[in-house]
Design a protein around this motif. Sequence first.
Motif, mmCIF file in Angstrom:
data_model
loop_
_atom_site.group_PDB
_atom_site.id
_atom_site.type_symbol
_atom_site.label_atom_id
_atom_site.label_comp_id
_atom_site.label_asym_id
_atom_site.label_seq_id
_atom_site.Cartn_x
_atom_site.Cartn_y
_atom_site.Cartn_z
ATOM 1 N N ILE A 360 26.790 51.681 4.791
ATOM 2 C CA ILE A 360 27.831 51.742 6.076
ATOM 3 C C ILE A 360 27.893 50.464 6.877
ATOM 4 N N TYR A 361 28.922 50.123 7.179
ATOM 5 C CA TYR A 361 29.286 48.837 7.910
ATOM 6 C C TYR A 361 28.558 48.836 9.161
ATOM 7 N N VAL A 362 27.939 47.722 9.597
ATOM 8 C CA VAL A 362 27.275 47.498 10.873
ATOM 9 C C VAL A 362 27.628 46.157 11.305
ATOM 10 N N PRO A 363 28.930 46.194 11.926
ATOM 11 C CA PRO A 363 29.291 44.853 12.329
ATOM 12 C C PRO A 363 28.417 43.817 13.228
ATOM 13 N N SER A 397 31.471 60.147 15.759
ATOM 14 C CA SER A 397 32.412 59.545 16.773
ATOM 15 C C SER A 397 31.610 58.856 17.803
ATOM 16 N N ASN A 398 30.419 59.289 18.166
ATOM 17 C CA ASN A 398 29.783 58.288 19.346
ATOM 18 C C ASN A 398 29.245 57.002 18.796
ATOM 19 N N LEU A 399 29.108 56.894 17.538
ATOM 20 C CA LEU A 399 28.571 55.661 17.109
ATOM 21 C C LEU A 399 29.772 54.600 16.492
ATOM 22 N N LYS A 400 31.031 54.954 16.410
ATOM 23 C CA LYS A 400 32.089 54.105 15.888
ATOM 24 C C LYS A 400 32.181 52.907 16.612
ATOM 25 N N TYR A 401 32.376 51.907 15.677
ATOM 26 C CA TYR A 401 32.433 50.428 16.288
ATOM 27 C C TYR A 401 33.030 49.556 15.277
ATOM 28 N N GLY A 403 35.215 49.495 12.959
ATOM 29 C CA GLY A 403 35.314 50.137 11.562
ATOM 30 C C GLY A 403 34.000 50.565 11.077
ATOM 31 N N GLY A 404 33.044 50.497 11.610
ATOM 32 C CA GLY A 404 31.644 50.808 11.329
ATOM 33 C C GLY A 404 30.900 51.530 12.493
ATOM 34 N N ILE A 405 29.434 51.300 12.599
ATOM 35 C CA ILE A 405 28.823 52.020 13.526
ATOM 36 C C ILE A 405 28.228 50.783 14.279
ATOM 37 N N ASP A 406 27.716 51.065 15.685
ATOM 38 C CA ASP A 406 27.203 50.466 16.511
ATOM 39 C C ASP A 406 25.638 50.196 16.403
ATOM 40 N N ALA A 407 25.248 49.005 16.411
ATOM 41 C CA ALA A 407 23.767 48.482 16.321
ATOM 42 C C ALA A 407 23.315 48.725 17.663
#
Length: 456
Positions: A360-363, A397-401, A403-407
Amino acid sequence: MFFKHFKKVCLIVMAVFTISTPLAVTANNHKTNIKTQKVSKNLSKQDKNSQQLDQQTDNLIKNNLPLNLQAKSALAVDAKTGQILYAKNADQALPTASMSKLLSIYVTLQAIQAHKINWDTKVKITPALHALSVNPEYANVELKAGHEYTIKQLYQAAIYSENAGAMAMGYGVAGSTQKFALKMRQAVKDLGINDAQIYTACGLTNGEVGSLGFKDVDDNAENKLSATDMAIISMNILKTYPHILKDTAANTTKFENNTMLNWNWMIKGRSEALPDIKVDGLKTGTSDTAGACFTGTAVKNNHRVITVVMGVHHSGQYDPSRFVETQKLLKYVYAKYHHVNLAPNQSVSEMTEGRNDGNIYVPNGKNEHLSLSFADKQDIWLDNNQQFNLQKIQPLSNLKYKGGIDAPIDKGEVVANAQVKGTKYITDSNVKLSASKDDDKANIFVRMWRSIMSLF
């Protein structure tokens, strides 16, 4: 000279042996065939029936032919997840007849769990309940007017399809039969079922229960639910009150001096039992409008399913047609599918053999691509020719960032949901995916550089 005579004797012996050997083999084969025939004759009716069903099922699957059940609607689902294994008009609301008692039992068990009543709560029989109990047109055990019965007694009567017993049970739970029907309506709404029609605790029409029904409702009004609705109710009963299997799997039970016989002919020891699939519940239903119906549950190799058949044509109360259709359905499901077991922390990439990259993408993470694992244990049924694959991997939904997820992300944290390709469920069911390792937020310079590079 002696050698010549000895040679002739040997040739004669060999010739005799050559001739006699096939005869001996034939004789032995004949004995074997006789033995096989005897074994075949010794097979029980259930074993023979099971073998014929296996052959019919193998032919359907081998030639990719559909299973055409002789029922208005039918459904088979996994008992825990609700994964659909077979469906025919499964969302069509139809008369449920005595299968309605499953919902009555569910509401009663809820009341016991909430300590509003208990098994020893006494219910005094009104004249109307007594009158229904002695009506010869309906399945009943006599309830004496003015006499008190415990909730436990009435619960057992309801399981064995005694109509007045189910109505009396509802009367004891809610204070009136009409109020109990309203509780049944609320119970199905709480389960997400919004199109149910509920009028009586037993499944008889509003008019058939007389003054125990609703005053301003048509006499022909009757309980209607879909096969999907019945499966949802059954799933919740099995999940919350698994002890019901012990009650629904018993061949007989006592009500005072009466012995009541279970109408489920597929349980152990009954005529329609399958030798290789254990059926241990739940409830039958029969009426002129509903036809023959059966909501059942069965287990094989530790995998439990729920089946529903509704609107099966039958010629009388001793016609096994609904069980015959259920047999076909069970054989088909267990032959058509195999199981994939998802284990916690198992790599997505490994499980899918690379069909999913499992990332999964983590920008803004130190690692822009984070490998995923399965968060929970789960069983998936796949067609025998189907490979395991995921689709629609979506970040929570609470981690979306971007196009990926938020670190930052911690190892084992659930970060996404996915669906197994080629599967359907009666309710929403996602596979939860977790991070297979930690991923801290990248420093500001790395993040700035990535932003600049994304412009080109």
